[in-house]
Design a protein around this motif. Structure first.
Motif, PDB file in Angstrom:
ATOM      1  N   TRP A  84       0.828  -1.129   0.083  1.00  0.00           N
ATOM      2  CA  TRP A  84      -0.053  -0.212   0.031  1.00  0.00           C
ATOM      3  C   TRP A  84       0.727   1.390   0.034  1.00  0.00           C
ATOM      4  O   TRP A  84       0.385   2.264  -0.493  1.00  0.00           O
ATOM      5  CB  TRP A  84      -1.138  -0.134   0.943  1.00  0.00           C
ATOM      6  CG  TRP A  84      -1.059  -0.376   2.354  1.00  0.00           C
ATOM      7  CD1 TRP A  84      -1.145  -1.759   2.889  1.00  0.00           C
ATOM      8  CD2 TRP A  84      -0.651   0.200   3.370  1.00  0.00           C
ATOM      9  NE1 TRP A  84      -1.112  -1.804   4.025  1.00  0.00           N
ATOM     10  CE2 TRP A  84      -0.721  -0.359   4.712  1.00  0.00           C
ATOM     11  CE3 TRP A  84      -0.249   1.594   3.704  1.00  0.00           C
ATOM     12  CZ2 TRP A  84      -0.549  -0.099   5.919  1.00  0.00           C
ATOM     13  CZ3 TRP A  84      -0.264   2.194   4.906  1.00  0.00           C
ATOM     14  CH2 TRP A  84       0.067   1.200   6.129  1.00  0.00           C
ATOM     15  N   GLU A  86       3.158   1.376  -2.103  1.00  0.00           N
ATOM     16  CA  GLU A  86       3.027   1.422  -3.505  1.00  0.00           C
ATOM     17  C   GLU A  86       1.757   1.954  -4.201  1.00  0.00           C
ATOM     18  O   GLU A  86       1.727   2.874  -5.024  1.00  0.00           O
ATOM     19  CB  GLU A  86       3.178  -0.038  -4.057  1.00  0.00           C
ATOM     20  CG  GLU A  86       3.056  -0.190  -5.705  1.00  0.00           C
ATOM     21  CD  GLU A  86       4.099   0.550  -6.417  1.00  0.00           C
ATOM     22  OE1 GLU A  86       5.080   1.153  -5.793  1.00  0.00           O
ATOM     23  OE2 GLU A  86       3.861   0.881  -7.632  1.00  0.00           O
ATOM     24  N   GLN A  87       0.570   1.810  -3.538  1.00  0.00           N
ATOM     25  CA  GLN A  87      -0.541   2.326  -3.870  1.00  0.00           C
ATOM     26  C   GLN A  87      -0.499   3.832  -3.768  1.00  0.00           C
ATOM     27  O   GLN A  87      -0.998   4.722  -4.657  1.00  0.00           O
ATOM     28  CB  GLN A  87      -1.730   2.117  -3.169  1.00  0.00           C
ATOM     29  CG  GLN A  87      -2.144   0.326  -3.237  1.00  0.00           C
ATOM     30  CD  GLN A  87      -2.458   0.121  -4.766  1.00  0.00           C
ATOM     31  OE1 GLN A  87      -3.616   0.741  -5.020  1.00  0.00           O
ATOM     32  NE2 GLN A  87      -1.829  -0.934  -5.328  1.00  0.00           N
ATOM     33  N   TYR A  88       0.013   4.306  -2.655  1.00  0.00           N
ATOM     34  CA  TYR A  88      -0.022   5.777  -2.394  1.00  0.00           C
ATOM     35  C   TYR A  88       0.970   6.536  -3.341  1.00  0.00           C
ATOM     36  O   TYR A  88       0.757   7.435  -3.920  1.00  0.00           O
ATOM     37  CB  TYR A  88       0.353   6.235  -0.859  1.00  0.00           C
ATOM     38  CG  TYR A  88      -0.993   6.529  -0.221  1.00  0.00           C
ATOM     39  CD1 TYR A  88      -1.852   7.494  -0.622  1.00  0.00           C
ATOM     40  CD2 TYR A  88      -1.223   5.766   0.711  1.00  0.00           C
ATOM     41  CE1 TYR A  88      -3.189   7.788  -0.064  1.00  0.00           C
ATOM     42  CE2 TYR A  88      -2.809   5.841   1.473  1.00  0.00           C
ATOM     43  CZ  TYR A  88      -3.345   6.819   0.983  1.00  0.00           C
ATOM     44  OH  TYR A  88      -4.739   7.243   1.665  1.00  0.00           O
TER      45      TYR A  88
ATOM     46  N   TRP B 127      -1.872   5.979   8.060  1.00  0.00           N
ATOM     47  CA  TRP B 127      -2.548   5.610   6.764  1.00  0.00           C
ATOM     48  C   TRP B 127      -4.025   5.095   7.206  1.00  0.00           C
ATOM     49  O   TRP B 127      -4.259   4.649   8.408  1.00  0.00           O
ATOM     50  CB  TRP B 127      -2.057   4.189   6.243  1.00  0.00           C
ATOM     51  CG  TRP B 127      -0.482   4.404   5.641  1.00  0.00           C
ATOM     52  CD1 TRP B 127       0.664   4.393   6.925  1.00  0.00           C
ATOM     53  CD2 TRP B 127       0.036   4.880   4.656  1.00  0.00           C
ATOM     54  NE1 TRP B 127       1.866   4.466   6.221  1.00  0.00           N
ATOM     55  CE2 TRP B 127       1.489   4.838   5.067  1.00  0.00           C
ATOM     56  CE3 TRP B 127      -0.520   5.126   3.518  1.00  0.00           C
ATOM     57  CZ2 TRP B 127       2.404   5.466   3.817  1.00  0.00           C
ATOM     58  CZ3 TRP B 127       0.416   5.631   2.511  1.00  0.00           C
ATOM     59  CH2 TRP B 127       1.631   5.644   2.640  1.00  0.00           C
ATOM     60  N   GLY B 135      -5.374  -0.902  -1.125  1.00  0.00           N
ATOM     61  CA  GLY B 135      -4.254  -1.443  -1.428  1.00  0.00           C
ATOM     62  C   GLY B 135      -4.289  -3.288  -1.476  1.00  0.00           C
ATOM     63  O   GLY B 135      -3.763  -3.775  -2.484  1.00  0.00           O
TER      64      GLY B 135
END
Lengths: 122, 162
Positions: A84, A86-88, B127, B135
């Motif tokens: 995640w 990587e997602q951002y 987050w 994700g």
């Protein structure tokens, strides 16, 4: 544990600086609990409690060899966090590309020439 | 052109991106803080943020809201939060909330005026579970390869960065 709960457990485990330092030490290779505890100004039971949280989050595994307990890092939960991150990363990079286009369009609309919008050195 | 410099620290739950834009700082500032400007670029590929959904009270303690809409499915992802620091035109800090969950993240945007353009640094710390699910969803949807790559990355460099 659901994947989301698993990730929450990983994050919770890593929210503590001592546990992050433990993960950091184990990244270099497996260590006995005693070796692991050495640089910390903390009792062995206190270190064991931190290890338990890391184990429950799946970040650390222990194995017994004769009288010794060895701790190993398990990178899989970290890989999920990396996913995640990587997602951002891709979210913001895509956003920045759009911002870049927007900025150049706006400048053209405003009739700013290259010389007008750039400060020229004297 | 490889434009964005990215650093992430997995255990701190932080990501920092730096990029230089070929535009004066005031314009970059407006792109983040004026709804009519923001609507023209915000979101990511395949999504848009319509002006009608944007509400920004750009001052410390002021709130914002907007909705990111998927261009094809029309699926809506609302964003809300509060501005923590507003120093025009150089620094914007906001807390990005997710109404569904107690977690949130802090986004800090710093704009530095360069001789030719503006350097933007964006740091996001913390987050949301929402992003977490997002994700995971993407991961399940076929990012297994990406995971392998990330696992290798972790084994090599990232763990050292912890």
């Amino acid at each position: 544990m659901s994947p989301v709960d698993q990730l929450a457990a990983t994050l919770n485990a890593l929210a503590d600086p001592t546990r992050r330092a433990i993960v950091d030490r184990l990244a270099a290779g497996e260590l006995t609990v005693t070796e692991l505890a050495e640089p910390f100004d903390m009792s062995l039971p206190a270190i064991s409690r931190h290890l338990k949280v890391l184990q429950q989050a799946g970040l650390v595994q222990q194995r017994r060899d004769a009288q010794r307990r060895y701790c190993q890092l398990n990178g899989r939960p970290l890989a999920e966090i990396a996913a995640w991150v990587e997602q951002y990363r891709s979210y913001w990079e895509s956003g920045f590309d759009r911002l870049d286009k927007h900025l150049s369009t706006t400048q053209k609309e405003k009739g700013h020439g290259k010389n007008a919008r750039r400060k020229q050195p004297d | 052109m490889a434009k964005t410099h990215v650093e992430s620290n997995l255990t701190e739950r932080a990501i920092t991106l730096t990029r230089v834009f070929d535009a004066p700082r005031e314009l970059v500032w407006q792109a983040w803080t004026c709804p009519d400007q923001f609507a023209r670029w915000a979101g990511c590929d395949g999504f848009s943020v319509p002006l009608s959904t944007i509400d920004m009270d750009v001052r410390p303690g002021g709130r914002f809201r907007w909705t990111m809409i998927h261009d094809e499915s029309g699926e809506e992802t609302p964003a809300t939060g509060v501005y923590i620091e507003v120093v025009e035109p150089s620094r914007l800090v906001y807390r990005w909330e997710d109404s569904r969950v107690p977690e949130e993240s802090i986004v800090t945007i710093t704009l530095i005026e360069l001789e030719h353009g503006t350097e933007l640094t964006l740091r996001q710390v913390g987050w949301t579970y929402g992003s977490l699910e997002w994700g995971l969803h993407a991961t399940r949807a076929g990012m297994a390869q990406e995971i392998d790559k990330l696992a290798r990355y972790l084994e090599s460099s990232a763990v050292q960065a912890i």
